[in-house]
Design a protein around this motif. Structure first.
Motif, PDB file in Angstrom:
ATOM      1  N   VAL A 151     -11.982  93.488 -79.799  1.00  0.00           N
ATOM      2  CA  VAL A 151     -10.957  93.818 -78.810  1.00  0.00           C
ATOM      3  C   VAL A 151     -10.378  92.525 -78.248  1.00  0.00           C
ATOM      4  O   VAL A 151     -11.103  91.701 -77.672  1.00  0.00           O
ATOM      5  N   GLU A 152      -9.097  92.328 -78.415  1.00  0.00           N
ATOM      6  CA  GLU A 152      -8.439  91.120 -77.925  1.00  0.00           C
ATOM      7  C   GLU A 152      -8.295  91.200 -76.408  1.00  0.00           C
ATOM      8  O   GLU A 152      -7.666  92.113 -75.862  1.00  0.00           O
ATOM      9  N   LEU A 153      -8.918  90.246 -75.705  1.00  0.00           N
ATOM     10  CA  LEU A 153      -8.832  90.170 -74.262  1.00  0.00           C
ATOM     11  C   LEU A 153      -8.014  88.952 -73.854  1.00  0.00           C
ATOM     12  O   LEU A 153      -8.142  87.882 -74.451  1.00  0.00           O
ATOM     13  N   ARG A 154      -7.210  89.116 -72.833  1.00  0.00           N
ATOM     14  CA  ARG A 154      -6.448  88.010 -72.264  1.00  0.00           C
ATOM     15  C   ARG A 154      -7.032  87.635 -70.904  1.00  0.00           C
ATOM     16  O   ARG A 154      -7.718  88.416 -70.270  1.00  0.00           O
ATOM     17  N   GLU A 155      -6.755  86.407 -70.486  1.00  0.00           N
ATOM     18  CA  GLU A 155      -7.134  85.925 -69.150  1.00  0.00           C
ATOM     19  C   GLU A 155      -8.641  86.012 -68.903  1.00  0.00           C
ATOM     20  O   GLU A 155      -9.085  86.309 -67.803  1.00  0.00           O
ATOM     21  N   VAL A 156      -9.435  85.728 -69.949  1.00  0.00           N
ATOM     22  CA  VAL A 156     -10.885  85.722 -69.771  1.00  0.00           C
ATOM     23  C   VAL A 156     -11.270  84.496 -68.952  1.00  0.00           C
ATOM     24  O   VAL A 156     -10.941  83.355 -69.307  1.00  0.00           O
ATOM     25  N   ALA A 157     -11.975  84.731 -67.847  1.00  0.00           N
ATOM     26  CA  ALA A 157     -12.328  83.655 -66.922  1.00  0.00           C
ATOM     27  C   ALA A 157     -13.446  84.161 -66.019  1.00  0.00           C
ATOM     28  O   ALA A 157     -13.742  85.372 -65.980  1.00  0.00           O
ATOM     29  N   PRO A 158     -14.118  83.264 -65.273  1.00  0.00           N
ATOM     30  CA  PRO A 158     -15.099  83.731 -64.294  1.00  0.00           C
ATOM     31  C   PRO A 158     -14.458  84.727 -63.335  1.00  0.00           C
ATOM     32  O   PRO A 158     -13.309  84.562 -62.906  1.00  0.00           O
ATOM     33  N   ALA A 159     -15.221  85.762 -62.998  1.00  0.00           N
ATOM     34  CA  ALA A 159     -14.677  86.816 -62.143  1.00  0.00           C
ATOM     35  C   ALA A 159     -14.501  86.366 -60.700  1.00  0.00           C
ATOM     36  O   ALA A 159     -13.819  87.028 -59.915  1.00  0.00           O
ATOM     37  N   GLY A 160     -15.117  85.260 -60.324  1.00  0.00           N
ATOM     38  CA  GLY A 160     -15.011  84.754 -58.961  1.00  0.00           C
ATOM     39  C   GLY A 160     -15.804  83.476 -58.827  1.00  0.00           C
ATOM     40  O   GLY A 160     -16.176  82.847 -59.807  1.00  0.00           O
ATOM     41  N   VAL A 161     -16.071  83.074 -57.582  1.00  0.00           N
ATOM     42  CA  VAL A 161     -16.856  81.875 -57.310  1.00  0.00           C
ATOM     43  C   VAL A 161     -17.965  82.209 -56.330  1.00  0.00           C
ATOM     44  O   VAL A 161     -17.850  83.119 -55.500  1.00  0.00           O
ATOM     45  N   GLU A 162     -19.064  81.463 -56.457  1.00  0.00           N
ATOM     46  CA  GLU A 162     -20.173  81.602 -55.525  1.00  0.00           C
ATOM     47  C   GLU A 162     -19.840  80.875 -54.220  1.00  0.00           C
ATOM     48  O   GLU A 162     -18.822  80.198 -54.091  1.00  0.00           O
ATOM     49  N   GLU A 163     -20.734  80.999 -53.229  1.00  0.00           N
ATOM     50  CA  GLU A 163     -20.506  80.349 -51.943  1.00  0.00           C
ATOM     51  C   GLU A 163     -20.426  78.837 -52.069  1.00  0.00           C
ATOM     52  O   GLU A 163     -19.734  78.167 -51.294  1.00  0.00           O
ATOM     53  N   ASP A 164     -21.149  78.277 -53.058  1.00  0.00           N
ATOM     54  CA  ASP A 164     -21.108  76.826 -53.248  1.00  0.00           C
ATOM     55  C   ASP A 164     -19.927  76.363 -54.082  1.00  0.00           C
ATOM     56  O   ASP A 164     -19.804  75.181 -54.412  1.00  0.00           O
ATOM     57  N   GLY A 165     -19.054  77.297 -54.451  1.00  0.00           N
ATOM     58  CA  GLY A 165     -17.881  76.951 -55.223  1.00  0.00           C
ATOM     59  C   GLY A 165     -18.058  77.020 -56.723  1.00  0.00           C
ATOM     60  O   GLY A 165     -17.100  76.839 -57.467  1.00  0.00           O
ATOM     61  N   SER A 166     -19.275  77.275 -57.213  1.00  0.00           N
ATOM     62  CA  SER A 166     -19.520  77.379 -58.652  1.00  0.00           C
ATOM     63  C   SER A 166     -19.046  78.735 -59.164  1.00  0.00           C
ATOM     64  O   SER A 166     -18.999  79.710 -58.408  1.00  0.00           O
ATOM     65  N   PRO A 167     -18.693  78.818 -60.449  1.00  0.00           N
ATOM     66  CA  PRO A 167     -18.224  80.108 -60.986  1.00  0.00           C
ATOM     67  C   PRO A 167     -19.336  81.138 -61.046  1.00  0.00           C
ATOM     68  O   PRO A 167     -20.511  80.799 -61.226  1.00  0.00           O
ATOM     69  N   THR A 168     -18.979  82.390 -60.881  1.00  0.00           N
ATOM     70  CA  THR A 168     -19.959  83.470 -60.955  1.00  0.00           C
ATOM     71  C   THR A 168     -20.422  83.655 -62.399  1.00  0.00           C
ATOM     72  O   THR A 168     -19.710  83.299 -63.334  1.00  0.00           O
ATOM     73  N   PRO A 169     -21.635  84.223 -62.582  1.00  0.00           N
ATOM     74  CA  PRO A 169     -22.101  84.494 -63.949  1.00  0.00           C
ATOM     75  C   PRO A 169     -21.233  85.518 -64.680  1.00  0.00           C
ATOM     76  O   PRO A 169     -21.157  85.510 -65.900  1.00  0.00           O
ATOM     77  N   GLU A 170     -20.590  86.393 -63.925  1.00  0.00           N
ATOM     78  CA  GLU A 170     -19.795  87.443 -64.541  1.00  0.00           C
ATOM     79  C   GLU A 170     -18.409  86.908 -64.925  1.00  0.00           C
ATOM     80  O   GLU A 170     -17.838  86.044 -64.268  1.00  0.00           O
ATOM     81  N   LEU A 171     -17.885  87.475 -66.007  1.00  0.00           N
ATOM     82  CA  LEU A 171     -16.543  87.144 -66.464  1.00  0.00           C
ATOM     83  C   LEU A 171     -15.693  88.403 -66.439  1.00  0.00           C
ATOM     84  O   LEU A 171     -16.219  89.522 -66.398  1.00  0.00           O
ATOM     85  N   SER A 172     -14.398  88.226 -66.486  1.00  0.00           N
ATOM     86  CA  SER A 172     -13.491  89.365 -66.607  1.00  0.00           C
ATOM     87  C   SER A 172     -12.320  88.971 -67.480  1.00  0.00           C
ATOM     88  O   SER A 172     -12.036  87.789 -67.688  1.00  0.00           O
ATOM     89  N   GLY A 173     -11.657  89.974 -68.022  1.00  0.00           N
ATOM     90  CA  GLY A 173     -10.469  89.762 -68.840  1.00  0.00           C
ATOM     91  C   GLY A 173      -9.623  91.016 -68.825  1.00  0.00           C
ATOM     92  O   GLY A 173     -10.007  92.028 -68.214  1.00  0.00           O
ATOM     93  N   ARG A 174      -8.484  90.972 -69.504  1.00  0.00           N
ATOM     94  CA  ARG A 174      -7.599  92.131 -69.573  1.00  0.00           C
ATOM     95  C   ARG A 174      -7.488  92.578 -71.024  1.00  0.00           C
ATOM     96  O   ARG A 174      -7.237  91.771 -71.916  1.00  0.00           O
ATOM     97  N   ASP A 175      -7.668  93.885 -71.236  1.00  0.00           N
ATOM     98  CA  ASP A 175      -7.583  94.433 -72.586  1.00  0.00           C
ATOM     99  C   ASP A 175      -6.110  94.628 -72.971  1.00  0.00           C
ATOM    100  O   ASP A 175      -5.205  94.339 -72.163  1.00  0.00           O
TER     101      ASP A 175
END
Length: 267
Positions: free
Chosen positions: A135-159
């Motif tokens: 499945v081709e996903l666009r805009e795959v990136a970390p879903a957010g940032v933690e309190e320390d500014g690091s990226p969250t473990p979760e990712l998100s994209g658009r189908d």
């Protein structure tokens, strides 16, 4: 080796490959031409400027291929273990039908550029080592940032429908390192004709290889096996990635993965 490129890049690429790997490297050059269309769709070329996509690039090579073949992007570093896995699998492809193929998958989290910006990736869905969908996903990136500014473990994209999809960093991504039996070519030709009928007048529409293969898996024309060889990856997704890639390449020379003189790798 067959290199598919645009006409304006051929000379620069030929000089670069000659400098890095020596003048005796056997290269066949193929130019991806927007006018290379089925006869019934030839009229669409007049209004087309950008190439027709990665699956069309494979079809541009059809006259140079006479057996099982592998596919790799020129701006990605896949790791020698992945290339070895692909070469071994190509020598052992089962006979059709259905048409056999293999795909080297990478952990999704290992395929993101260092700046965290969104990228397009093929999400590989499997049952065991059998690929069910890509499945081709666009805009795959970390879903957010933690309190320390690091990226969250979760990712998100658009189908392809624009819906937001949650993705794990351990989910497998296609980085366009594929292998197919020669039987894939007529299947892609048929798919390209259907694509042109539906999308040929849209200036930005592309016949993407992952989407084309996904359709062949869905209708049972192809089987695709996921290879476990993909571990390390880097590549130029954005212009800002160049310095990062250069550092990674220098590290591979420093640790002995590659000699300083790449011509020493020739058999």
């Amino acid at each position: 080796m067959v290199v598919v490129t645009r006409p304006e890049l051929r000379s620069r690429l030929a000089d670069h490959l000659g400098d890095q790997l020596g003048p005796d490297l056997p290269v066949t050059w193929v130019l991806q031409d927007v006018t290379d269309l089925p006869q019934e769709h030839g009229h669409l070329a007049a209004a087309r400027e950008k190439p027709w996509g990665t699956a069309h690039a494979i079809l541009a090579c059809r006259r140079q291929l006479d057996g099982a073949f592998g596919i790799a992007n020129a701006d990605d570093w896949y790791g020698p273990e992945a290339l070895r896995a692909l070469a071994t699998a190509l020598a052992r492809l089962p006979a059709p039908p259905p048409c056999p193929g293999v795909l080297v998958g990478y952990p999704m989290g290992a395929t993101l550029p260092p700046d965290g910006s969104g990228v397009s990736r093929g999400l590989v869905q499997t049952r065991g080592d059998e690929v069910q969908r890509v499945v081709e996903l666009r805009e795959v990136a970390p879903a957010g940032v933690e309190e320390d500014g690091s990226p969250t473990p979760e990712l998100s994209g658009r189908d392809p429908r624009g819906r937001i999809v949650s993705v794990s960093r351990s989910d497998r991504a296609s980085m366009n390192l594929w292998g197919f039996g020669i039987c894939a070519l007529p299947l892609l030709e048929q798919g390209f004709s259907r694509f042109l009928t539906r999308y040929g007048t849209e200036p930005g529409a592309e016949f993407a290889l992952s989407t084309a293969v996904d359709g062949l898996l869905e209708d049972g024309s192809m089987t695709l096996r996921l290879l476990p060889g993909g571990r390390r990856w880097f590549g130029v997704t954005h212009p800002g990635d160049v310095d990062w890639v250069r550092e990674r390449l220098r590290a591979l020379h420093a640790d002995g993965t590659y000699p300083d003189d790449l011509t020493a790798l020739r058999p």
